[in-house]
Design a protein around this motif. Structure first.
Motif, PDB file in Angstrom:
ATOM      1  N   SER A   1      29.730  32.353  44.730  1.00 12.07           N
ATOM      2  CA  SER A   1      29.926  31.741  45.406  1.00 12.07           C
ATOM      3  C   SER A   1      31.541  32.368  45.961  1.00 12.07           C
ATOM      4  CB  SER A   1      30.435  30.493  45.433  1.00 12.07           C
ATOM      5  OG  SER A   1      31.888  30.256  44.647  1.00 12.07           O
ATOM      6  N   ILE A   2      32.020  33.518  45.316  1.00  9.62           N
ATOM      7  CA  ILE A   2      33.143  33.645  45.158  1.00  9.62           C
ATOM      8  C   ILE A   2      32.920  34.588  46.912  1.00  9.62           C
ATOM      9  CG2 ILE A   2      35.038  36.001  44.800  1.00  9.62           C
ATOM     10  CD1 ILE A   2      34.655  34.667  42.257  1.00  9.62           C
ATOM     11  N   ASN A   3      33.625  35.218  47.775  1.00 11.23           N
ATOM     12  CA  ASN A   3      33.440  35.930  49.233  1.00 11.23           C
ATOM     13  C   ASN A   3      34.708  36.662  49.060  1.00 11.23           C
ATOM     14  OD1 ASN A   3      30.879  34.349  49.653  1.00 11.23           O
ATOM     15  ND2 ASN A   3      32.032  32.813  50.276  1.00 11.23           N
ATOM     16  N   LYS A   4      35.508  36.867  48.261  1.00 10.14           N
ATOM     17  CA  LYS A   4      36.876  38.263  48.578  1.00 10.14           C
ATOM     18  C   LYS A   4      37.205  38.467  46.934  1.00 10.14           C
ATOM     19  CE  LYS A   4      38.378  36.015  53.139  1.00 10.14           C
ATOM     20  NZ  LYS A   4      39.772  36.006  53.298  1.00 10.14           N
ATOM     21  N   VAL A   5      37.382  39.468  46.743  1.00 11.48           N
ATOM     22  CA  VAL A   5      37.512  40.047  45.648  1.00 11.48           C
ATOM     23  C   VAL A   5      38.567  41.137  45.843  1.00 11.48           C
ATOM     24  CG1 VAL A   5      37.007  41.373  43.497  1.00 11.48           C
ATOM     25  CG2 VAL A   5      35.519  39.099  44.705  1.00 11.48           C
ATOM     26  N   THR A   6      39.871  41.410  44.817  1.00 13.57           N
ATOM     27  CA  THR A   6      40.267  43.063  45.336  1.00 13.57           C
ATOM     28  C   THR A   6      40.022  43.592  43.951  1.00 13.57           C
ATOM     29  OG1 THR A   6      41.838  41.568  46.273  1.00 13.57           O
ATOM     30  CG2 THR A   6      43.075  43.308  45.151  1.00 13.57           C
ATOM     31  N   VAL A   7      40.076  45.117  44.340  1.00 10.13           N
ATOM     32  CA  VAL A   7      39.969  46.011  42.976  1.00 10.13           C
ATOM     33  C   VAL A   7      41.318  46.623  43.049  1.00 10.13           C
ATOM     34  CG1 VAL A   7      39.056  47.769  41.925  1.00 10.13           C
ATOM     35  CG2 VAL A   7      37.422  45.976  43.226  1.00 10.13           C
ATOM     36  N   GLU A   8      42.035  46.862  41.720  1.00 11.52           N
ATOM     37  CA  GLU A   8      43.360  46.685  41.766  1.00 11.52           C
ATOM     38  C   GLU A   8      43.476  48.433  41.230  1.00 11.52           C
ATOM     39  OE1 GLU A   8      46.463  43.027  42.509  1.00 11.52           O
ATOM     40  OE2 GLU A   8      45.619  43.933  40.363  1.00 11.52           O
ATOM     41  N   LYS A   9      43.764  49.735  41.743  1.00 10.32           N
ATOM     42  CA  LYS A   9      44.177  50.650  40.923  1.00 10.32           C
ATOM     43  C   LYS A   9      45.167  50.908  41.144  1.00 10.32           C
ATOM     44  CE  LYS A   9      42.913  55.138  41.191  1.00 10.32           C
ATOM     45  NZ  LYS A   9      42.483  56.333  42.071  1.00 10.32           N
ATOM     46  N   ILE A  10      46.099  50.645  39.878  1.00  9.92           N
ATOM     47  CA  ILE A  10      47.341  50.224  38.907  1.00  9.92           C
ATOM     48  C   ILE A  10      47.691  51.997  38.420  1.00  9.92           C
ATOM     49  CG2 ILE A  10      49.053  49.343  37.793  1.00  9.92           C
ATOM     50  CD1 ILE A  10      47.249  46.530  36.979  1.00  9.92           C
TER      51      ILE A  10
END
Length: 283
Positions: free
Chosen positions: A132-141
């Motif tokens: 059901s998730i519609n927003k995701v953030t992939v982080e390049k740290i």
């Protein structure tokens, strides 16, 4: 993390040659470490990526973000087709737009053979399978300079797309204190010695006996690195499914092999202003 619908089929061929935790065949502790970075035939991996790039992604891959993302990071054509161009890239109060012809493929953590995730607790890990998730953030740290490149993904009309990139500092993330600690901990052996419980509680294959079953035990603090594929030098990745909790006094840093699925969880606890590694789970 579940591999892409198509990617997982190919990568499972590689995984057949390696153990996948406490319920599979026996394997030496150090062998599970070497698998990810040393023993995989890079030529074979390159060939696999070529096949992936030439194969359309199944529609079902958009159901779970992870399924989509592994295809997105492997398939150049798919990646371009799933970016909202012109793509807005923000740097603080300034921003610019990247045109389609200017975009260079981003492979994220594909080239390093493993990926990392940060959770506050084991309950948050269930979000990985939440359709059901519609927003995701992939982080390049970027360790060392205190910045995070955030790739903002949204599901629109049933399809995941990259809609924006934000460049921010550690201080503006929910994991600010923990990232500042990791920055030093992962690069400074002196810091490691003073930030690890000794002996270190351990759950995983029995280091002294049957490695096809998991046990609760303890290991020397000096042995913790033996259970990881490698330590990140300058870049760490995280996928935020909405789980970040800035007030949490616990963080779980997960390392997981892409090809073999071997997983190590480092459990950190915060006491006052100090973070400590208090448990290691290997599966």
């Amino acid at each position: 993390m579940r591999r892409g619908v198509f990617v997982v089929v190919i990568l499972s061929v590689i995984a057949m040659f390696f153990g996948t935790g406490c319920t599979d065949k026996k394997e030496a502790k150090t062998d599970s470490v070497a698998v990810v970075t040393d023993t995989i035939d890079t030529t074979a991996v390159d060939s696999i990526e070529e096949i992936i790039a030439e194969t359309p992604m199944p529609k079902a891959a958009d159901e779970l973000f992870d399924d989509f993302f592994f295809n997105f990071a492997s398939n150049k054509q798919l990646q371009r087709n799933r970016i909202v161009f012109p793509l807005t890239v923000k740097n603080g109060e300034e921003s610019h737009q990247v045109q389609r012809q200017e975009w260079k493929m981003e492979k994220f953590f594909r080239s390093q053979g493993y990926f990392t995730l940060i959770f506050d607790n084991t309950k948050q890990m269930k979000l990985v399978k939440d359709t059901s998730i519609n927003k995701v953030t992939v982080e390049k740290i970027r360790l060392g300079n205190g910045t995070v490149e955030q790739f903002q993904f949204e599901r629109k009309n049933g399809q995941w797309v990259l809609s924006e990139i934000d460049n921010i500092s550690y201080a503006k993330t929910g994991n600010a204190s923990f990232l500042a600690f990791l920055d030093k901990f992962l690069s400074d052996e002196g810091s490691q010695q003073h930030s690890i419980d000794n002996p270190l509680p351990y759950y995983g294959p029995d280091p002294e006996g049957e490695e096809n079953k998991c046990v609760n035990s303890e290991i020397a603090a000096s042995e913790w690195r033996e259970y990881l594929p490698e330590l990140p030098n300058d870049v760490l990745y995280n996928i935020d499914y909405g789980q970040t909790n800035a007030s949490s006094n616990q963080k779980i840093l997960m390392f997981k092999g892409i090809a073999n699925g071997l997983e190590t969880q480092l459990v950190f606890k915060k006491n006052g202003n100090d973070w400590r590694l208090v448990k290691l789970n290997a599966q």
